[in-house]
Design a protein around this motif. Structure first.
Motif, mmCIF file in Angstrom:
data_model
loop_
_atom_site.group_PDB
_atom_site.id
_atom_site.type_symbol
_atom_site.label_atom_id
_atom_site.label_comp_id
_atom_site.label_asym_id
_atom_site.label_seq_id
_atom_site.Cartn_x
_atom_site.Cartn_y
_atom_site.Cartn_z
ATOM 1 N N ASP A 1 -47.582 18.074 11.966
ATOM 2 C CA ASP A 1 -46.402 17.567 11.414
ATOM 3 C C ASP A 1 -44.955 17.326 12.122
ATOM 4 O OD1 ASP A 1 -45.044 16.621 8.471
ATOM 5 O OD2 ASP A 1 -43.542 17.443 9.511
ATOM 6 N N ARG A 2 -44.961 18.313 13.009
ATOM 7 C CA ARG A 2 -43.633 18.437 14.144
ATOM 8 C C ARG A 2 -44.208 17.638 15.320
ATOM 9 N NH1 ARG A 2 -39.224 18.189 11.179
ATOM 10 N NH2 ARG A 2 -41.046 16.979 9.810
ATOM 11 N N GLY A 3 -45.494 17.539 15.700
ATOM 12 C CA GLY A 3 -45.793 16.769 17.105
ATOM 13 C C GLY A 3 -46.041 17.814 18.096
ATOM 14 N N PHE A 4 -46.630 18.935 17.739
ATOM 15 C CA PHE A 4 -46.923 19.759 18.866
ATOM 16 C C PHE A 4 -48.144 20.615 18.538
ATOM 17 C CE2 PHE A 4 -44.618 22.656 16.361
ATOM 18 C CZ PHE A 4 -45.043 23.771 16.233
ATOM 19 N N GLU A 5 -48.476 21.498 19.418
ATOM 20 C CA GLU A 5 -49.720 22.125 19.250
ATOM 21 C C GLU A 5 -49.400 23.613 19.476
ATOM 22 O OE1 GLU A 5 -52.998 20.900 21.746
ATOM 23 O OE2 GLU A 5 -53.238 19.092 20.662
ATOM 24 N N PHE A 6 -50.204 24.506 18.821
ATOM 25 C CA PHE A 6 -50.283 25.763 18.930
ATOM 26 C C PHE A 6 -51.466 26.342 19.798
ATOM 27 C CE2 PHE A 6 -47.769 26.709 15.043
ATOM 28 C CZ PHE A 6 -46.705 27.287 15.470
ATOM 29 N N ASN A 7 -51.184 27.367 20.621
ATOM 30 C CA ASN A 7 -52.503 27.851 21.230
ATOM 31 C C ASN A 7 -52.813 28.732 20.401
ATOM 32 O OD1 ASN A 7 -54.179 29.093 23.160
ATOM 33 N ND2 ASN A 7 -52.652 30.169 24.380
ATOM 34 N N VAL A 8 -53.755 28.783 19.828
ATOM 35 C CA VAL A 8 -54.272 29.599 18.613
ATOM 36 C C VAL A 8 -55.136 30.927 19.227
ATOM 37 C CG1 VAL A 8 -56.067 29.991 16.867
ATOM 38 C CG2 VAL A 8 -54.540 28.022 16.905
ATOM 39 N N ILE A 9 -54.540 32.222 19.177
ATOM 40 C CA ILE A 9 -55.299 33.407 19.514
ATOM 41 C C ILE A 9 -55.678 34.272 18.462
ATOM 42 C CG2 ILE A 9 -54.727 35.443 20.888
ATOM 43 C CD1 ILE A 9 -54.003 33.139 22.369
ATOM 44 N N GLY A 10 -57.122 34.302 18.289
ATOM 45 C CA GLY A 10 -58.024 34.730 17.258
ATOM 46 C C GLY A 10 -57.605 36.193 17.174
ATOM 47 N N TYR A 11 -57.798 36.778 15.890
ATOM 48 C CA TYR A 11 -57.465 38.225 15.767
ATOM 49 C C TYR A 11 -58.604 38.566 14.561
ATOM 50 C CZ TYR A 11 -53.349 38.848 18.582
ATOM 51 O OH TYR A 11 -52.468 39.242 19.739
ATOM 52 N N LYS A 12 -58.717 39.832 14.475
ATOM 53 C CA LYS A 12 -59.749 40.330 13.481
ATOM 54 C C LYS A 12 -59.006 40.391 12.127
ATOM 55 C CE LYS A 12 -63.687 41.499 15.445
ATOM 56 N NZ LYS A 12 -64.828 40.631 15.164
ATOM 57 N N GLY A 13 -57.713 40.695 12.344
ATOM 58 C CA GLY A 13 -56.706 40.904 11.113
ATOM 59 C C GLY A 13 -55.315 40.312 11.313
ATOM 60 N N GLY A 14 -54.476 40.073 10.488
ATOM 61 C CA GLY A 14 -53.175 39.600 10.724
ATOM 62 C C GLY A 14 -52.279 40.875 11.023
ATOM 63 N N ALA A 15 -52.618 42.249 10.762
ATOM 64 C CA ALA A 15 -51.715 43.249 11.256
ATOM 65 C C ALA A 15 -51.787 43.300 12.723
ATOM 66 C CB ALA A 15 -52.413 44.482 10.595
#
Length: 339
Positions: A191-205
């Motif tokens: 929506d804001r016109g940019f991208e995240f560099n997604v870093i995958g994790y096993k869990g949110g903590a």
């Protein structure tokens, strides 16, 4: 001549009784129990209730489940226990309850995103969340907080977007893959016109720990999971995904103030197997609503970073349908895959 496989009206009553007895024995041998009869619903519950939490002990669902189990046990004068069945991103425990007898004695408490995202990211899901489970109530809702490392020079999502465009590289975003937090982050960035560099994790903590250590730029998780880090000055909150300002996060702007109607979060839902008698569902819904609206319990929820939802069973069922469609489109459009 084909063998006859069904008993007709002219079959002896003794044969019919034998067949019914064999079917009942097979159900019991398989670990199931016979469904509650209509006349038994008034006396429900008459024995122990098990609440399955499809996550490890110590998480939001587990903590809430144990709080409710204590209160329900005192109210019903019957033991109510919590059993953790972790694995498969919550799907193992959810499938177990979905396939349990519809008698009100096997319940499910979980983050509803397991049910609304699961059909889109899990191949051959062994149950249908909308057909095989009956919503009872949502005792706690905790919106997401978008949090960034303390030295990132942004105070809201527009400034985050401007920072991403100026820096020339996507800010890193830590999240469990194929999770509600990843999908919510994708929608905000698009929506804001940019991208995240997604870093995958096993869990949110784990993602939040790395964020607090300055190893990643941003993350998103429920207020329950993040607010202690925010209050302790370990990370900085720049947006909350509730429809209106959230009591537990004073001063934090809502995403909805910049992206109209944007609401996400962790809806902790209590459900039963489909075909559980409506009278039993009514009794459970009423009991939980009375518990969560008690001043001392409501205060405890607020301290945790949650609040009860006012949706009834029919509204929850409709919400499940629309959320499943909503996230299914995001998953398809962005080719999201489960871990």
């Amino acid at each position: 001549m084909k063998a006859q496989t069904s008993i007709t009206r002219s079959a002896p009553a003794k044969a019919r009784r034998a067949l019914l007895g064999m079917a009942a024995a097979a159900m019991l041998a398989g670990g199931a129990s016979l469904p509650v009869r209509a006349q038994d619903a008034a006396s429900y519950p008459s024995r122990m209730i098990r609440i399955t939490v499809p996550n490890p002990a110590g998480g939001t669902s587990d903590v809430l489940g144990r709080l409710l189990a204590k209160e329900l046990g005192e109210m019903f004068k019957q033991p109510v226990i919590v059993e953790n069945k972790a694995g498969g991103n919550g799907q193992i425990g959810a499938a177990f309850v979905a396939k349990s007898a519809p008698d009100g004695y096997n319940l499910l408490l979980l983050d509803m995103s397991v049910l609304t995202i699961g059909p889109s990211v899990v191949a051959q899901l062994p149950y249908n969340p909308q057909k095989d489970l009956a919503p009872i109530t949502i005792p706690a809702y905790s919106p997401h907080l978008l949090v960034v490392r303390n030295d990132l020079p942004v105070k809201n999502i527009d400034e985050l977007a401007a920072y991403a465009k100026k820096s020339g590289k996507p800010p890193s975003f830590g999240t469990p893959l194929a999770s509600i937090s990843q999908l919510a982050g994708i929608l905000i960035a698009q929506d804001r016109g940019f991208e995240f560099n997604v870093i995958g994790y096993k869990g949110g903590a784990q993602a939040l720990a790395d964020l607090a250590g300055g190893q990643i730029d941003s993350a998103m998780a429920s207020v329950v999971a993040t607010n202690q880090l925010v209050q302790g000055g370990k990370v900085k909150a720049i947006a909350v995904t509730s429809a209106k300002p959230f009591a537990a996060t004073p001063g934090v702007p809502t995403v909805a103030s910049q992206i109209p109607n944007f609401v996400t979060g962790s809806w902790q839902g209590l459900l039963a197997p489909a075909n559980t008698p409506p009278a039993v569902l009514d009794k459970l819904q009423d009991a939980v609503q009375r518990i969560v609206t008690r001043p001392e319990f409501a205060k405890h929820l607020q301290e945790l970073g949650s609040e009860p939802s006012a949706m009834n069973r029919q509204q929850i069922a409709e919400w499940m349908r629309t959320e499943t469609q909503r996230w299914g489109k995001v998953v398809k459009d962005n080719n999201i895959k489960a871990e």
